[in-house]
Design an enzyme around this catalytic site. Structure first.
Site, PDB file in Angstrom:
ATOM      1  CB  SER A 176      28.216  36.824 -24.804  1.00  0.00           C
ATOM      2  OG  SER A 176      27.699  38.132 -24.907  1.00  0.00           O
TER       3      SER A 176
ATOM      4  CG  HIS B  35      27.916   2.052   8.116  1.00  0.00           C
ATOM      5  ND1 HIS B  35      28.985   2.902   8.239  1.00  0.00           N
ATOM      6  CD2 HIS B  35      27.184   2.211   9.253  1.00  0.00           C
ATOM      7  CE1 HIS B  35      28.928   3.528   9.398  1.00  0.00           C
ATOM      8  NE2 HIS B  35      27.828   3.133  10.032  1.00  0.00           N
TER       9      HIS B  35
ATOM     10  CE  LYS C  81      25.421  37.275 -19.742  1.00  0.00           C
ATOM     11  NZ  LYS C  81      26.628  37.607 -18.947  1.00  0.00           N
TER      12      LYS C  81
ATOM     13  CE  LYS D  65      22.784  -5.523 -17.310  1.00  0.00           C
ATOM     14  NZ  LYS D  65      24.167  -5.192 -17.647  1.00  0.00           N
TER      15      LYS D  65
ATOM     16  CG  ASN E 148      21.441  -1.903 -18.527  1.00  0.00           C
ATOM     17  OD1 ASN E 148      21.537  -2.831 -17.723  1.00  0.00           O
ATOM     18  ND2 ASN E 148      22.052  -1.892 -19.688  1.00  0.00           N
TER      19      ASN E 148
ATOM     20  CB  SER F 281      22.657  -4.709 -22.706  1.00  0.00           C
ATOM     21  OG  SER F 281      23.830  -5.173 -23.340  1.00  0.00           O
TER      22      SER F 281
END
Ligand code: ARG
Length: 486
Positions: free
Chosen positions: A28, A180, A349, A307, A309, A301
């Site tokens: 580990s 909604h 861990k 674009k 983003n 993009s």
């Protein structure tokens, strides 16, 4: 008889070395080396206590402490030789120390790696919580600052005039509120932003709460049944800054609740960040257009030149996946483990580290993104001009005139349909049309169709998007965030 120091797990009991695959499988140190600071702090406290009870001489204790501090510096500077064959961080440090300082062969007296690793992990979680609370605070501050930037100023006058909205006396930017994902009732952008601040506050409190239960020192629990050597548990707990010592040695070495709690707090924070990210993604789309995220926090993009983003925010949303996954991983590891320590626990861990890393990367980036965000006042005002947002105000108007709410609800619904059928906005119905729909709709129906009145009518109501309340919340948060983090 002087014995040569050897790897702790391969004691006199073993004839041969471990199989190479088995060793690689069980090591580990490749990931738990990041516990080195906590491990060394734990060993220094343990050595100090051992000197106090006479297991080590003062001189030996001082040599050990100096040696540990030197190893700590070496690790920090990347000069320490980690060895996979020594399995984990504990044995790597102890072996290096014993090589240099023979007295260190006594350091593991009255201690097991089981209580040692539990101690290290608790110390690590406590440290991590401290820095995460800071990061959360920083994001809260960015949100409060953005809320402050939604203030309408004299420069917005022309836009407000153009919007034909009755909001000249409002100081904060109104926005449609959604349920909604359908337009529901008007709110303030600041009210919406302060909702995240509340969520984040609960996250910070959850981490603090987790740290409180983590603040228990397992040292002295040994492998599972403590030790017959006379040690002073109170002293090690105190030296390490723990609130108290654990009450049950078996529980202490097998308990990872604190890690699970940390992972839950992280997962829920991740869910909150994800929900916030979603709003920012929606708001920055052409369909909403409520905000613009600066170029610094958006990407282009590779194919579509137009674009811009919101990748950073999308990744923040996506990262919630691993935060939730890490919690599930640990819960599954813990489920069904017999008492007490089992090696499965080593699997605590990586999820823990990953969640802490993920959050401490996402929180500052999101704070930066929030700082790089501006509301498009004109678009927001155009959206909030939708008179159907005030349908509930119209129903309440009838209620104030003695109409039962269900009847009022029905009447306003009929008015909305009536307006829709005639392809005109709700606020363009004539007094006669209103009266025909319900006799209790009078001339003063127009008052309920004023956005400003919807806000002002809530001035008595704590928790509501009333100008007075939101202003006081904003001020309250500004003050609160200035106070030191507990
Ligand atoms: N690397 C181990 C862990 O993380 C340390 C404890 C090992 N204890 C043992 N009895 N093998 O859990």
């Amino acid at each position: 008889m002087a014995t040569r120091p050897r790897p702790i797990s391969r004691s006199g009991r073993f004839r041969g070395g471990p199989d190479a695959d088995a060793r690689r499988f069980s090591e580990s140190v490749s990931f738990d080396r990041r516990l080195y600071r906590q491990d060394i702090a734990g060993s220094i406290a343990h050595a100090t206590m051992l000197a106090q009870v006479g297991v080590l001489t003062r001189r030996e204790r001082n040599q050990i402490v100096r040696g540990l501090k030197r190893i700590e510096r070496e690790i920090k500077n990347g000069r320490f030789q980690w060895k996979e064959e020594l399995e984990d961080v504990h044995m790597n440090i102890e072996a290096a120390l014993t090589k240099r300082i023979p007295a260190a062969a006594r350091l593991h007296t009255a201690r097991s790696r089981n209580d040692q690793v539990a101690t290290d992990m608790r110390l690590w979680v406590k440290d991590e919580v401290r820095s995460l609370k800071l990061e959360i605070r920083n994001l809260q501050q960015a949100l409060v600052d953005l809320a402050e930037r939604t203030r309408l100023t004299a420069s917005h006058r022309p836009v407000i005039l153009n919007s034909q909205l009755s909001i000249f006396n409002l100081s904060l930017l109104p926005l449609p509120g959604y349920t909604h994902l359908q337009r529901a009732q008007p709110v303030f952008a600041a009210h919406h932003l302060l909702a995240y601040v509340e969520m984040l506050q609960r996250d910070a409190e959850r981490f603090a709460d987790c740290a409180w239960r983590t603040d228990i020192c397992p040292l002295g629990s040994g492998a599972l049944a403590g030790t017959g050597i006379r040690i002073d548990r109170k002293l090690t707990a105190k030296l390490l800054g723990f609130r108290e010592s654990s009450a049950n040695s078996m529980d202490a070495v097998s308990d990872r609740d604190f890690a699970a709690e940390f992972l839950f707090a992280a997962a829920l924070t991740g869910v909150h960040l994800s929900r916030m990210a979603e709003d920012f993604i929606l708001w920055s789309s052409a369909e909403f257009g409520f905000i613009t995220i600066a170029d610094s926090h958006t990407t282009g993009s590779s194919l579509m030149p137009q674009k811009k983003n919101p990748d950073v925010v999308e990744l923040a949303r996506g990262k919630s996946g691993r935060l939730i996954g890490n919690l599930i991983s640990l819960l599954v590891v813990l489920k069904g483990l017999p008492m007490t320590y089992n090696r499965d626990l080593q699997e605590d861990k990586e999820p823990l580290f990953d969640s802490a890393d993920t959050l401490s990367a996402a929180l500052p980036v999101l704070a930066g993104m929030v700082r790089a965000t501006a509301f498009n006042v004109e678009t927001c005002l155009r959206a909030v001009r939708d008179p159907t947002l005030l349908a509930t105000e119209l129903a309440d108007h009838l209620v104030r005139r003695g109409v039962p709410f269900r009847e009022a609800h029905h009447a306003v619904g009929a008015a909305v349909r009536h307006a829709e059928d005639r392809r005109k906005p709700l606020n363009a119905l004539t007094v006669k049309e209103w009266r025909d729909i319900h006799p209790k709709f009078g001339k003063d129906v127009s008052g309920s169709l004023r956005l400003e009145n919807a806000f002002r009518s809530r001035d008595h109501l704590a928790g509501s998007p009333s100008p007075r309340y939101v202003e006081s919340q904003l001020q309250g948060w500004k003050n609160r965030l200035k106070r030191p983090i507990p």
